[in-house]
Design an enzyme around this catalytic site. Structure first.
Site, short mmCIF file in Angstrom:
data_model
loop_
_atom_site.label_atom_id
_atom_site.label_comp_id
_atom_site.label_asym_id
_atom_site.label_seq_id
_atom_site.Cartn_x
_atom_site.Cartn_y
_atom_site.Cartn_z
N SER A 143 -19.43 -16.66 -18.52
CA SER A 143 -18.97 -16.37 -19.90
C SER A 143 -19.05 -17.67 -20.69
O SER A 143 -18.92 -18.76 -20.12
CB SER A 143 -17.51 -15.90 -19.88
OG SER A 143 -16.95 -15.96 -21.19
N TYR A 156 -8.91 -17.04 -16.54
CA TYR A 156 -10.22 -16.40 -16.79
C TYR A 156 -11.27 -17.47 -17.07
O TYR A 156 -12.35 -17.47 -16.48
CB TYR A 156 -10.11 -15.42 -17.95
CG TYR A 156 -11.41 -14.68 -18.23
CD1 TYR A 156 -11.83 -13.65 -17.39
CD2 TYR A 156 -12.22 -15.03 -19.30
CE1 TYR A 156 -13.03 -12.97 -17.63
CE2 TYR A 156 -13.41 -14.37 -19.54
CZ TYR A 156 -13.82 -13.34 -18.71
OH TYR A 156 -15.01 -12.68 -18.94
N1 LIG Z 1 -17.45 -7.95 -22.34
C1 LIG Z 1 -17.35 -9.22 -22.64
O1 LIG Z 1 -16.99 -9.62 -23.78
C2 LIG Z 1 -17.69 -10.26 -21.61
C3 LIG Z 1 -17.89 -11.58 -22.04
C4 LIG Z 1 -18.20 -12.55 -21.11
C5 LIG Z 1 -18.32 -12.21 -19.78
N2 LIG Z 1 -18.12 -10.93 -19.38
C6 LIG Z 1 -18.22 -10.65 -17.94
O2 LIG Z 1 -19.14 -9.60 -17.75
C7 LIG Z 1 -18.86 -8.95 -16.51
C8 LIG Z 1 -18.89 -7.44 -16.72
O3 LIG Z 1 -17.85 -7.07 -17.59
P1 LIG Z 1 -18.00 -5.92 -18.67
O4 LIG Z 1 -17.73 -6.55 -19.98
O5 LIG Z 1 -19.24 -5.16 -18.46
O6 LIG Z 1 -16.69 -5.06 -18.33
P2 LIG Z 1 -16.46 -3.56 -17.88
O7 LIG Z 1 -17.21 -2.61 -18.73
O8 LIG Z 1 -15.00 -3.42 -17.75
O9 LIG Z 1 -17.14 -3.51 -16.42
C9 LIG Z 1 -16.54 -4.14 -15.33
C10 LIG Z 1 -17.23 -3.62 -14.07
O10 LIG Z 1 -16.62 -4.27 -12.94
C11 LIG Z 1 -16.18 -3.26 -12.03
N3 LIG Z 1 -14.96 -3.68 -11.35
C12 LIG Z 1 -13.75 -3.95 -11.89
N4 LIG Z 1 -12.86 -4.22 -10.92
C13 LIG Z 1 -13.53 -4.10 -9.75
C14 LIG Z 1 -13.16 -4.24 -8.38
N5 LIG Z 1 -11.90 -4.54 -8.02
N6 LIG Z 1 -14.11 -4.04 -7.43
C15 LIG Z 1 -15.38 -3.72 -7.77
N7 LIG Z 1 -15.80 -3.58 -9.04
C16 LIG Z 1 -14.87 -3.77 -10.01
C17 LIG Z 1 -15.93 -2.01 -12.87
O11 LIG Z 1 -16.13 -0.83 -12.09
P3 LIG Z 1 -14.99 0.06 -11.36
O12 LIG Z 1 -13.81 0.15 -12.28
O13 LIG Z 1 -15.70 1.35 -11.11
O14 LIG Z 1 -14.69 -0.66 -10.07
C18 LIG Z 1 -17.06 -2.12 -13.88
O15 LIG Z 1 -18.23 -1.57 -13.35
C19 LIG Z 1 -17.50 -9.49 -16.05
O16 LIG Z 1 -17.70 -10.47 -15.03
C20 LIG Z 1 -16.95 -10.15 -17.30
O17 LIG Z 1 -16.05 -11.20 -17.00
C21 LIG Z 1 -17.81 -9.96 -20.26
#
Ligand SMILES: NC(=O)c1ccc[n+]([C@@H]2O[C@H](COP(=O)([O-])OP(=O)(O)OC[C@H]3O[C@@H](n4cnc5c(N)ncnc54)[C@H](OP(=O)(O)O)[C@@H]3O)[C@@H](O)[C@H]2O)c1
Length: 272
Positions: A143, A156
């Site tokens: 991130s 985080y």
């Molecule tokens: N969105 C942003 O603004 C942003 C910015 C910077 C970085 N990121 C990073 O991008 C990555 C993806 O996030 P996203 O934004 O796409 O969020 P998201 O839509 O909430 O997706 C998160 C994914 O992680 C899975 N997950 C959560 N807890 C888990 C667990 N205990 N075991 C296995 N899988 C798990 C969820 O699936 P299940 O619930 O089915 O397990 C889901 O598929 C993360 O690492 C986040 O930190 C996001």
């Protein structure tokens, strides 16, 4: 269904929604067979059926809670034993519920299990396996907050700084063994991550929020260009290179046998 050239298999963690589900779509479109990992088996199976019908690729589903050691080891086993896997997208992660001073310590520890411990184990297992085979790639989702610890929740930020450092370090060890690595540093991206942590993306300045397909398409373009670190929002890559250069200025002075004179520490008798 479109016929595309077949590529190696990709394992995507956190593939049930957001950035991971979008990677799954784009990688299937490029002809990769897939292993989709997350907890929600129904969502994974629905996505698997859609992608295999749409792109003619084979999509397996692996249900795993990556805060649990046994489940992480199951995914690690798949990475090590499935010889068709050539790409790991290490993406699963959760965000904070608020600032550190009001956050729940058990939640923050679960965040470390998922964002750090699991990511570390899977990245290193993949690096070891791919290095042995002389071929493979790892995309770690960090991130931009890795670069600005003054903003956002500290646990985080620190978890994402870990991912960035780990990626840079694996690159040093594994690049000459045929292993490609990339750290992707998204800014705010429209996914479920904020709702899951009890917030809402709609409360944020829309001029700072990227659409998830734009984010993944830019990150894959950075991967194709051979970038080690991809910051999809950053207009000028020279700014990142200047930052890295400024950091390396410290390098010759980070470890000496004596403290710097500005601290006024007398040399101890034993050392004289
Ligand atoms: N969105 C942003 O603004 C942003 C910015 C910077 C970085 N990121 C990073 O991008 C990555 C993806 O996030 P996203 O934004 O796409 O969020 P998201 O839509 O909430 O997706 C998160 C994914 O992680 C899975 N997950 C959560 N807890 C888990 C667990 N205990 N075991 C296995 N899988 C798990 C969820 O699936 P299940 O619930 O089915 O397990 C889901 O598929 C993360 O690492 C986040 O930190 C996001």
């Amino acid at each position: 269904m479109r016929a595309v050239e077949k590529r190696g298999k990709a394992l995507v963690t956190g593939a049930s929604s957001g950035i991971g589900a979008t990677y799954a779509d784009r990688l299937a479109q490029r002809g990769h067979d897939l292993v989709l990992v997350a907890r929600d088996k129904k969502r994974l199976s629905d996505l698997a059926a859609k992608l295999s019908a749409q792109y003619g690729v084979t999509v397996d589903v692996l249900k795993a809670d990556l805060t649990l050691r046994d489940d992480v080891r199951l995914v690690e086993k798949r990475l090590r034993e499935d010889e068709a896997i050539e790409l790991l997208v290490n993406n699963a992660g959760i965000g904070p519920k608020g600032p550190l001073l009001t956050d729940d310590l058990d939640y923050l520890e679960a965040m470390i299990e998922l964002n750090v411990v699991a990511v570390n184990r899977l990245a290193i297992a993949a690096a070891q396996t791919f290095a042995m085979r002389g071929k493979g790639a790892i995309i770690n989702i960090a991130s931009v907050v890795a670069l600005v610890p003054e903003r956002f929740n500290g646990t985080y930020n620190a978890s994402k700084a870990f991912v960035l450092n780990l990626t840079q370090s694996i690159n040093v060890e594994a690049a000459d063994k045929g292993v490609r690595v990339q750290a992707v540093l998204p800014g705010l991206t429209r996914t479920e991550i904020f709702d899951r942590a009890g917030g809402s993306i709609d409360r944020l300045d829309p001029s700072m929020v990227m659409d998830v397909t734009d984010l993944v398409d830019a990150a894959l373009a950075g991967f194709d260009q051979g970038e080690l670190v991809t910051i999809p929002s950053l207009p000028d890559a020279a700014d990142w290179h200047a930052f890295t250069k400024a950091r390396m200025v410290l390098s010759p002075n980070l470890s000496h046998d004596r403290p710097a004179a500005r601290y006024g520490v007398e040399q101890t008798a034993a050392a004289v």
